[in-house]
Design a protein around this motif. Structure first.
Motif, mmCIF file in Angstrom:
data_model
loop_
_atom_site.group_PDB
_atom_site.id
_atom_site.type_symbol
_atom_site.label_atom_id
_atom_site.label_comp_id
_atom_site.label_asym_id
_atom_site.label_seq_id
_atom_site.Cartn_x
_atom_site.Cartn_y
_atom_site.Cartn_z
ATOM 1 N N ILE A 269 -3.924 -18.440 16.935
ATOM 2 C CA ILE A 269 -4.523 -17.668 15.876
ATOM 3 C C ILE A 269 -5.997 -18.031 15.750
ATOM 4 N N GLU A 270 -6.772 -17.095 15.276
ATOM 5 C CA GLU A 270 -8.194 -17.342 15.059
ATOM 6 C C GLU A 270 -8.352 -18.338 13.914
ATOM 7 N N PRO A 271 -9.268 -19.318 14.051
ATOM 8 C CA PRO A 271 -9.497 -20.260 12.947
ATOM 9 C C PRO A 271 -9.948 -19.534 11.691
ATOM 10 N N MET B 149 -1.080 -29.544 13.006
ATOM 11 C CA MET B 149 -2.522 -29.564 13.232
ATOM 12 C C MET B 149 -2.813 -28.790 14.505
ATOM 13 N N LEU B 150 -3.795 -27.883 14.447
ATOM 14 C CA LEU B 150 -3.982 -26.942 15.543
ATOM 15 C C LEU B 150 -5.162 -27.242 16.464
ATOM 16 N N ARG B 151 -6.254 -27.814 15.931
ATOM 17 C CA ARG B 151 -7.453 -28.033 16.749
ATOM 18 C C ARG B 151 -8.117 -29.353 16.384
ATOM 19 N N LEU B 152 -8.889 -29.893 17.341
ATOM 20 C CA LEU B 152 -9.698 -31.084 17.124
ATOM 21 C C LEU B 152 -11.164 -30.671 17.187
ATOM 22 N N SER B 153 -11.963 -31.093 16.217
ATOM 23 C CA SER B 153 -13.370 -30.700 16.178
ATOM 24 C C SER B 153 -14.152 -31.314 17.335
ATOM 25 N N ALA B 154 -15.149 -30.590 17.790
ATOM 26 C CA ALA B 154 -16.016 -31.095 18.858
ATOM 27 C C ALA B 154 -16.775 -32.328 18.403
ATOM 28 N N ALA B 155 -17.074 -32.405 17.096
ATOM 29 C CA ALA B 155 -17.824 -33.537 16.553
ATOM 30 C C ALA B 155 -17.052 -34.846 16.619
ATOM 31 N N SER B 156 -15.758 -34.771 16.889
ATOM 32 C CA SER B 156 -14.935 -35.979 16.975
ATOM 33 C C SER B 156 -15.056 -36.685 18.320
ATOM 34 N N HIS B 157 -15.609 -36.018 19.311
ATOM 35 C CA HIS B 157 -15.819 -36.611 20.637
ATOM 36 C C HIS B 157 -14.515 -37.214 21.190
ATOM 37 N N LEU C 179 0.721 -13.106 10.129
ATOM 38 C CA LEU C 179 -0.330 -13.787 10.869
ATOM 39 C C LEU C 179 -0.477 -13.126 12.238
ATOM 40 N N VAL C 180 -1.699 -13.002 12.713
ATOM 41 C CA VAL C 180 -1.951 -12.339 13.985
ATOM 42 C C VAL C 180 -2.178 -13.404 15.065
ATOM 43 N N PHE C 181 -1.296 -13.415 16.054
ATOM 44 C CA PHE C 181 -1.413 -14.330 17.188
ATOM 45 C C PHE C 181 -1.871 -13.554 18.412
ATOM 46 N N SER D 260 2.722 -28.326 -4.041
ATOM 47 C CA SER D 260 3.745 -28.680 -3.060
ATOM 48 C C SER D 260 3.986 -27.504 -2.124
ATOM 49 N N CYS D 261 4.478 -27.828 -0.933
ATOM 50 C CA CYS D 261 4.811 -26.789 0.031
ATOM 51 C C CYS D 261 5.818 -27.355 1.022
ATOM 52 N N ASP D 262 6.388 -26.468 1.824
ATOM 53 C CA ASP D 262 7.306 -26.900 2.878
ATOM 54 C C ASP D 262 6.522 -27.257 4.140
ATOM 55 N N VAL D 263 5.551 -26.417 4.488
ATOM 56 C CA VAL D 263 4.758 -26.612 5.703
ATOM 57 C C VAL D 263 3.277 -26.458 5.370
ATOM 58 N N LEU D 264 2.476 -27.397 5.859
ATOM 59 C CA LEU D 264 1.032 -27.324 5.727
ATOM 60 C C LEU D 264 0.437 -27.117 7.121
ATOM 61 N N ILE D 265 -0.353 -26.073 7.271
ATOM 62 C CA ILE D 265 -1.043 -25.787 8.527
ATOM 63 C C ILE D 265 -2.507 -26.177 8.354
ATOM 64 N N ILE D 266 -2.985 -27.060 9.226
ATOM 65 C CA ILE D 266 -4.384 -27.473 9.195
ATOM 66 C C ILE D 266 -5.037 -26.961 10.467
ATOM 67 N N ASP D 267 -5.941 -26.014 10.327
ATOM 68 C CA ASP D 267 -6.560 -25.397 11.496
ATOM 69 C C ASP D 267 -7.302 -26.407 12.356
ATOM 70 N N GLU D 268 -8.076 -27.293 11.710
ATOM 71 C CA GLU D 268 -8.892 -28.227 12.487
ATOM 72 C C GLU D 268 -8.946 -29.592 11.808
ATOM 73 N N ILE D 269 -8.811 -30.640 12.628
ATOM 74 C CA ILE D 269 -8.950 -32.009 12.158
ATOM 75 C C ILE D 269 -10.152 -32.637 12.856
ATOM 76 N N GLY D 270 -10.583 -33.796 12.380
ATOM 77 C CA GLY D 270 -11.678 -34.472 13.071
ATOM 78 C C GLY D 270 -12.300 -35.560 12.234
ATOM 79 N N LYS D 271 -13.030 -36.450 12.913
ATOM 80 C CA LYS D 271 -13.693 -37.549 12.232
ATOM 81 C C LYS D 271 -14.788 -37.054 11.301
#
Length: 435
Positions: free
Chosen positions: A430-432, A307-315, A422-424, A265-276
């Motif tokens: 932030i860097e993935p 959610m921070l980024r969308l993968s290129a593979a998701s078009h 964290l370094v911004f 369990s957690c309070d906040v979940l950070i997902i660097d990249e999502i995608g199909k």
């Protein structure tokens, strides 16, 4: 829509402290088939007389290739293609992905190309079409459609990944039966599978797959299963007459191979990249807890997700953003509704495509999630960061977990360094994470 950085939202979030984070390693069973061994494993499976004897010399054989992110999918597909040629038959690949790729032939071919599946790399024709053939009705009264190219072939080989689904539970979930009805059903067939709602899809898939198995030239299925590290760990050929019995057994095995976020369990979940390429809903809710329906549950217990980024593979298909609390302007700008909305229209599930709070940068997306959590220890918020939902061997945790991890409270979880800020960069990003 463009978010104006430095305006009211930025001022409201400016004082929200982001906790120090440390890198951690999660350890799971790593039984696997090395990529170099895959052609040998595929060949051994298909060389059994029960399978080889079904591929007749001179026949036209359709091999399915879908839109899910599958480890080594190009190697697996090429291995099947090569075996079919060895049997003196002519293989061709069918784009079998329901409504994905924008529900267009070109879009679906582009998805396959993104996975390294092209006519050049596979050495055979790829037939991408949305044209289907009606072949009957299921015992539940649902019309069944199948890709015309596959139906008119001399035989169909069903290649896919077998895994738990992200929106329902049933005797079969994501696997050969779903590929037969949703993938090969194209947009029309996929829509019919989902037409009565996600509450009945667990019934519709096997009942419709039964029709395909009875009336289409299905030779056999050869699904793969992956371990917790997104690596191929099992490949097995299954005769069509055995599929409805064997697939549920393999699904139970696939559940045991799934990774998880060990802290629970957690309070906040950070997902660097999502995608199909990670999941049908951008991120696998069996890991992240971000389910789009009430017909499945599991994953980490979490109050806010960004959610921070969308993968290129998701078009441009950003399906899954509707399950987030916050996304970045970067993801919003990458959305292609023509690629995303066909999935919603087909599945009847709209929640995954709704637009959540859009923030100017990574920092503010994280800050919004932290600020809007309720009932938490604000001095020591529990934050988990993952690169994506397929690769969670290496993660980051906030300092509130550090003492417990160091003391051995969480089995198979170890700290790799000490908590640091964290370094911004100057843009607030932030860097993935490295996978």
């Amino acid at each position: 829509m463009h978010i104006k950085k430095g305006a009211t939202v930025s001022r409201l979030l400016a004082g929200v402290a982001i906790p120090k984070m440390f890198h951690a390693r999660q350890t799971f069973d790593r039984t696997r088939i090395a990529p170099a061994e895959i052609p040998t494993v595929v060949h051994a499976q298909l060389s059994q007389d029960a399978f080889r004897s079904r591929i007749l010399p001179g026949s036209q054989i359709a091999i399915t290739a879908g839109s899910r992110g599958i480890a080594n999918v190009d190697i697996i597909t090429k291995s099947i293609v090569d075996f079919v040629r060895e049997c003196e038959a002519t293989p061709f690949i069918v784009a079998a992905m329901g409504s994905h790729g924008g529900a267009t032939p070109a879009g679906q071919a582009a998805v396959l190309a993104g996975y390294g599946i092209t006519e050049q790399t596979m050495g055979c024709e790829i037939r991408s079409s949305m044209e289907t053939v009606e072949i009957g009705r299921s015992e539940c009264g649902v019309p069944v459609a199948i890709d015309r190219n596959a139906y008119e072939s001399d035989g169909i080989i069903v290649s896919c990944r077998l895994k738990p689904h992200n929106a329902f539970r049933g005797s079969v979930e994501s696997g050969p039966c779903k590929m037969l009805t949703v993938g090969l059903g194209k947009q029309r067939g996929a829509e019919r599978v989902h037409s009565q709602g996600m509450g009945l899809i667990a019934r519709n898939i096997p009942s419709m797959a039964k029709v395909v198995l009875e009336r289409a030239p299905v030779l056999f299925a050869i699904p793969c299963i992956e371990n917790a590290y997104d690596e191929t760990c099992h490949i097995e050929a299954i005769l069509p007459e055995d599929l409805l019995d064997r697939e549920p057994e393999l699904l139970r095995y696939a559940f045991t191979r799934m990774p998880r976020l060990i802290v629970g369990s957690c309070d906040v979940l950070i997902i660097d990249e999502i995608g199909k390429n990670y999941s049908g809903t951008g991120t696998d809710p069996n890991i992240t807890g971000t389910f789009s329906t009430e017909f499945a549950s599991g994953g980490i217990e979490v109050q806010r997700t960004c959610m921070l980024r969308l993968s290129a593979a998701s078009h441009g298909n950003a399906l899954g953003i509707g399950l987030a609390s916050a996304i970045t302007q970067r993801i919003f700008d990458d959305i292609d509704p023509e690629a995303m909305y066909p999935n919603c229209i087909t599945s009847t599930v709209l929640s995954s495509a709704r637009i959540p709070c859009v923030l100017a940068d990574d920092r503010e997306a994280i800050q919004l999630c932290l600020r809007t959590c309720t009932g938490i220890d604000r001095a020591r918020p529990r934050v988990v960061r993952i690169p994506n939902s397929l690769n969670i061997g290496a993660i980051m945790l906030s300092e509130s977990y550090y003492a417990d991890v160091r003391s051995g409270r969480y089995q198979h979880l170890e700290a790799l360094d000490a908590p640091c800020p964290l370094v911004f960069d100057e843009s607030g990003d932030i860097e993935p994470m490295q996978v």
